[in-house]
Design a protein around this motif. Structure first.
Motif, mmCIF file in Angstrom:
data_model
loop_
_atom_site.group_PDB
_atom_site.id
_atom_site.type_symbol
_atom_site.label_atom_id
_atom_site.label_comp_id
_atom_site.label_asym_id
_atom_site.label_seq_id
_atom_site.Cartn_x
_atom_site.Cartn_y
_atom_site.Cartn_z
ATOM 1 N N ASP A 1 -7.143 6.439 4.844
ATOM 2 C CA ASP A 1 -7.851 7.702 4.914
ATOM 3 C C ASP A 1 -9.203 7.617 4.299
ATOM 4 O O ASP A 1 -9.910 8.500 3.883
ATOM 5 C CB ASP A 1 -7.165 8.911 4.118
ATOM 6 N N GLY A 2 -9.519 6.313 3.943
ATOM 7 C CA GLY A 2 -10.915 5.940 3.226
ATOM 8 C C GLY A 2 -10.940 6.080 1.702
ATOM 9 O O GLY A 2 -11.978 5.510 1.269
ATOM 10 N N ARG A 3 -9.910 6.359 1.235
ATOM 11 C CA ARG A 3 -9.823 6.596 -0.368
ATOM 12 C C ARG A 3 -9.375 5.224 -0.653
ATOM 13 O O ARG A 3 -8.505 4.669 -0.307
ATOM 14 C CB ARG A 3 -9.185 7.738 -0.862
ATOM 15 N N ASP B 1 0.998 -1.320 0.139
ATOM 16 C CA ASP B 1 0.036 0.073 0.057
ATOM 17 C C ASP B 1 0.820 1.242 -0.060
ATOM 18 O O ASP B 1 2.168 1.270 0.167
ATOM 19 C CB ASP B 1 -1.010 0.186 1.145
ATOM 20 N N PRO B 2 0.448 2.611 -0.078
ATOM 21 C CA PRO B 2 0.971 3.653 -0.139
ATOM 22 C C PRO B 2 2.081 3.930 1.178
ATOM 23 O O PRO B 2 3.232 4.626 0.981
ATOM 24 C CB PRO B 2 -0.108 4.555 -0.176
ATOM 25 N N LEU C 1 -10.676 3.245 -7.453
ATOM 26 C CA LEU C 1 -9.757 2.576 -8.301
ATOM 27 C C LEU C 1 -10.431 1.546 -9.290
ATOM 28 O O LEU C 1 -10.165 1.278 -10.382
ATOM 29 C CB LEU C 1 -8.653 1.667 -7.509
ATOM 30 N N VAL C 2 -11.482 0.919 -8.725
ATOM 31 C CA VAL C 2 -12.116 -0.111 -9.481
ATOM 32 C C VAL C 2 -13.885 0.297 -9.670
ATOM 33 O O VAL C 2 -14.109 0.175 -8.577
ATOM 34 C CB VAL C 2 -12.264 -1.414 -8.959
ATOM 35 N N ARG D 1 -12.145 -3.686 -0.753
ATOM 36 C CA ARG D 1 -11.660 -3.621 0.762
ATOM 37 C C ARG D 1 -10.099 -3.632 0.919
ATOM 38 O O ARG D 1 -9.587 -2.875 1.582
ATOM 39 C CB ARG D 1 -12.383 -4.653 1.313
ATOM 40 N N LYS D 2 -9.422 -4.399 -0.062
ATOM 41 C CA LYS D 2 -7.965 -4.558 0.329
ATOM 42 C C LYS D 2 -7.180 -3.355 -0.386
ATOM 43 O O LYS D 2 -6.238 -2.815 0.002
ATOM 44 C CB LYS D 2 -7.386 -5.939 -0.413
ATOM 45 N N LEU D 3 -8.030 -2.703 -1.199
ATOM 46 C CA LEU D 3 -7.398 -1.420 -1.767
ATOM 47 C C LEU D 3 -7.819 -0.206 -1.280
ATOM 48 O O LEU D 3 -7.454 0.956 -1.590
ATOM 49 C CB LEU D 3 -7.694 -1.108 -3.441
#
Length: 258
Positions: free
Chosen positions: A233-235, A170-171, A240-241, A227-229
Motif C-alpha cells: 500500500d506504499g507505507r 512482510d505483513p 520505519l527508518v 525499498r525492501k520494507l
C-alpha cells in the motif's frame, strides 16, 4: 476385470504428508494435485520459483515435484539453490527427450526423474518410492520444523524477522530476500528501536569483511533496505527508518520478541 486391474487402491497416508507441485502450466498443476489428493496426500501448488520458495518457508513438505522448464528461474536453478540437508526430496519433471535435464538434475541432488507428460500412476509410484527411501531424512526435517516453530521472532509493524533463519516476512507473510548487508543492518536497527544510531555505529554493527569504510555506504544500504520494507500500500520503508538530520537514523516501530 480390466478396469479392476487398472484401479489403484488408496494408500493409507499420514494426513500431514504434504506435497508441493511446482509447474507453470495451471492445467498440469491442478490435475496432478487432484489426483494425489484422491490418494490421501495434502497437496499445495506453485506456479514458479518465487512461489515455491514462499511455500517452502510456510510449510514443511515431504516431497516436491519440480518442473524443469519454467519461465524466469528454471527448475534446475531452483534445485541448485536448495540446502541439501534441510530441503525435502525432489522429483524433477522434464519433457521427453531432454536427457541432459535428467542427468544434470540427478547430479544436482534430485531424488528421481519423470518425463512429461507424466502418467499420474507412474508419478504416484515414484513419490511413494522416494518417500520410503527418504524416511530417515524426512524424520530429521520434521524434527527441525518442530524446533523452528518454537523459535522467537522479532516482530514490528506486522513484519516478522527471524534472526536465526536470517529471514524477513512482510505483513502478508511473503518472504523478502535480503542481502547479507541488508540483514545485518536491519538487525542492528531492530535491536535498538527508537534510538538515534550514528552512521559509524551502524557501519560497525552491519559491515562484512569487505565493507567500505565511509558514511555513504550506510546511506546506500539504508535506501535499499527502505525499498525492501515498503508495503504493497506504499507505507513502510521511510516510516520505519527515519533520517535524523546530521545525526543518523532511527528505527521508529515498537519491537516485540515472541
Amino acid at each position: 476385470m480390466q478396469t479392476a486391474a487398472l484401479s489403484d487402491p488408496i494408500e493409507t497416508v499420514d494426513l500431514e504428508t504434504r506435497l508441493l507441485i511446482v509447474d507453470d502450466d495451471p492445467g498440469i498443476r491442478e490435475l496432478t494435485a487432484a489426483f494425489l489428493v484422491s490418494h490421501g496426500y495434502v497437496v499445495d501448488v506453485a506456479e514458479d520459483a518465487a512461489a515455491m520458495r514462499t511455500a517452502l518457508v510456510r510449510h514443511t513438505y515431504a516431497l516436491v515435484v519440480l518442473d524443469v522448464m519454467m519461465p524466469g528461474e528454471d527448475g534446475l536453478s531452483v534445485l541448485r539453490s536448495l540446502e541439501r540437508t534441510t530441503a525435502p526430496p525432489v522429483i524433477i519433471m522434464s519433457v521427453i527427450g531432454e536427457e541432459v535435464d535428467r542427468i544434470v538434475g540427478l547430479e544436482m541432488g534430485a531424488d528421481d526423474y519423470i518425463a512429461k507428460p507424466a502418467n499420474p500412476r507412474e508419478l504416484l509410484a515414484r513419490i511413494r518410492s522416494v518417500l520410503r527411501r527418504n524416511q530417515p531424512r524426512l524424520d530429521m526435517i520434521a524434527a527441525a520444523a518442530v524446533a523452528s516453530s518454537a523459535r522467537l521472532y522479532l516482530r514490528f509493524a506486522d513484519w516478522r524477522l527471524d534472526p536465526l533463519g536470517r529471514q524477513l516476512f512482510d505483513p502478508d507473510d511473503v518472504l523478502i530476500n535480503l542481502s547479507d548487508g541488508e540483514f545485518r543492518l536491519l538487525i542492528a536497527l531492530v535491536e535498538h528501536p527508537r534510538r538515534v544510531l550514528t552512521r559509524d555505529f551502524l557501519l560497525d554493527l552491519s559491515r562484512g569483511a569487505n565493507a567500505e569504510h565511509f558514511d555513504r555506504a550506510i546511506d546506500v544500504q539504508i535506501s535499499r533496505l527502505r525499498r525492501k520494507l515498503q508495503r504493497s500500500d506504499g507505507r513502510g520503508g521511510d516510516d520505519l527508518v527515519r533520517t535524523v538530520r546530521n545525526e543518523g537514523y532511527m528505527f521508529t516501530a515498537d519491537v516485540e520478541r515472541r
